[in-house]
Scaffold this motif. Structure first.
Motif, PDB file in Angstrom:
ATOM      1  N   GLN B 100      52.415 103.522  62.505  1.00  0.00           N
ATOM      2  CA  GLN B 100      53.461 102.917  63.332  1.00  0.00           C
ATOM      3  C   GLN B 100      54.768 102.769  62.545  1.00  0.00           C
ATOM      4  OE1 GLN B 100      52.512  99.059  64.942  1.00  0.00           O
ATOM      5  NE2 GLN B 100      54.492  98.918  66.018  1.00  0.00           N
ATOM      6  N   TYR B 101      54.625 102.334  61.305  1.00  0.00           N
ATOM      7  CA  TYR B 101      55.826 102.147  60.486  1.00  0.00           C
ATOM      8  C   TYR B 101      56.575 103.464  60.307  1.00  0.00           C
ATOM      9  CZ  TYR B 101      58.885 101.041  56.592  1.00  0.00           C
ATOM     10  OH  TYR B 101      59.995 100.884  55.796  1.00  0.00           O
ATOM     11  N   PHE B 102      55.850 104.515  59.975  1.00  0.00           N
ATOM     12  CA  PHE B 102      56.543 105.768  59.688  1.00  0.00           C
ATOM     13  C   PHE B 102      57.022 106.469  60.962  1.00  0.00           C
ATOM     14  CE2 PHE B 102      54.719 105.023  55.478  1.00  0.00           C
ATOM     15  CZ  PHE B 102      55.893 105.112  54.753  1.00  0.00           C
ATOM     16  N   GLU B 103      56.366 106.193  62.092  1.00  0.00           N
ATOM     17  CA  GLU B 103      56.956 106.630  63.367  1.00  0.00           C
ATOM     18  C   GLU B 103      58.346 106.017  63.532  1.00  0.00           C
ATOM     19  OE1 GLU B 103      56.187 108.748  65.593  1.00  0.00           O
ATOM     20  OE2 GLU B 103      54.088 109.192  65.142  1.00  0.00           O
ATOM     21  N   GLU B 104      58.411 104.731  63.267  1.00  0.00           N
ATOM     22  CA  GLU B 104      59.670 104.009  63.467  1.00  0.00           C
ATOM     23  C   GLU B 104      60.760 104.432  62.489  1.00  0.00           C
ATOM     24  OE1 GLU B 104      57.338  99.990  65.061  1.00  0.00           O
ATOM     25  OE2 GLU B 104      58.482  99.943  63.176  1.00  0.00           O
ATOM     26  N   GLN B 105      60.350 104.938  61.324  1.00  0.00           N
ATOM     27  CA  GLN B 105      61.348 105.331  60.322  1.00  0.00           C
ATOM     28  C   GLN B 105      62.015 106.664  60.689  1.00  0.00           C
ATOM     29  OE1 GLN B 105      62.231 103.368  57.526  1.00  0.00           O
ATOM     30  NE2 GLN B 105      61.091 101.919  58.804  1.00  0.00           N
ATOM     31  N   GLU B 106      61.492 107.330  61.693  1.00  0.00           N
ATOM     32  CA  GLU B 106      62.080 108.593  62.163  1.00  0.00           C
ATOM     33  C   GLU B 106      62.357 109.567  61.021  1.00  0.00           C
ATOM     34  OE1 GLU B 106      65.404 107.490  64.598  1.00  0.00           O
ATOM     35  OE2 GLU B 106      64.136 106.569  66.135  1.00  0.00           O
TER      36      GLU B 106
END
Lengths: 136, 136, 136
Positions: B100-106
């Motif tokens: 989830q975190y790295f999804e959000e970091q785009e």
């Protein structure tokens, strides 16, 4: 290859999380922690090569090698191997497997440095290895 | 930056020992092992973001990121993440947080390679992460 | 040195397995996991410098340094130190030894980043350290 490139050999599944099995950028290649899973088969859960240290170690070597080769590298380019075992009593056997394997690989350059430590791994796994390579 | 430079973000204390939170030399940037401590407050002992894996993991990501940014890098430059957990039962939850975190970091580049192992950490700490980056 | 070169200081035995105590390729130098063994003596099994954390830590530093120097590097070139301890209760003492040692080394560059985790090591060994250096 000065771009950062993900290395996903045909023997590996697409990574199960937001990480890469290996990445290369310029002359640096990093292999993620590999375990003794057999080559991926569509629709089958990851399956260890066997229950023994021997089976898992040899499969782990094959998995690391596949990623190196996907990035245009080989064992001779590896600078560091990190070996994670779960049991100190496995050290001698792992060393024997390690030596025999790398004898057979007919390295042309000196072998990589190595650190071996004893940690916890998910149930059923006896060894995990990652590697850092610097290409020529 | 061909000199070796210490990276000390404003969120971090001066290191408590003779090590650096991060260093950069040329295009190589190494982040020291980060844990889930909240941003430093003068006169307060290091304080974890919370007792849960979720709180500590997200704070640890923030701490790694602060050091990357202090060195002119970002997540896209990271080649390797080493994740240290204390409990195999935390793996699935960490993976979900990680994704989830790295999804959000785009991310614009492929995600870093990763190794996760299970070790001992100081009392109260559930996760530690360090990172190796190669700048573009 | 753009070739991959094995680093085997005179204080070290020929490696007991197909790995190198250290390797250098271009400006990257990797030191293998070092422990507190005294300088090698022909015909004598590897012998720890002592039973205490202090004795083993100082000997481990000496062993890492010997490999760095064999590769034309020194502490100032080290980017990352990985410290493996067996007991969380050793952290404070290791830190004190670490600080004192690096004070005495009179570093001209910022100290390396560091990760410390707690793992299993072979019986009798209390500390293991490996190091990544970038020269130049």
């Amino acid at each position: 290859m000065t771009e950062k490139t993900a290395l996903t050999p045909s023997t590996h599944t697409a990574p199960p999380a937001k990480f890469s099995h290996g990445v290369r950028k310029g002359n640096i290649l990093q292999v993620a922690g590999q375990v003794g899973f057999l080559p991926a088969v569509e629709g089958r859960a990851p399956t260890p090569a066997g229950r023994t240290l021997r089976e898992q170690t040899l499969q782990t070597f094959a998995n690391v090698k596949a990623i190196l080769e996907e990035g245009g590298a080989g064992w001779d380019d590896v600078m560091m191997m990190r070996v994670y075992l779960t049991d100190v009593d496995h050290f001698a056997e792992m060393n024997a497997l390690y030596d025999q394997y790398f004898e057979e690989q007919e390295l042309k350059a000196p072998p990589a440095a190595r650190t071996t430590v004893y940690v916890g791994l998910p149930k059923g796994l006896l060894i995990e290895i990652d590697a850092l390579a610097v290409l020529g």
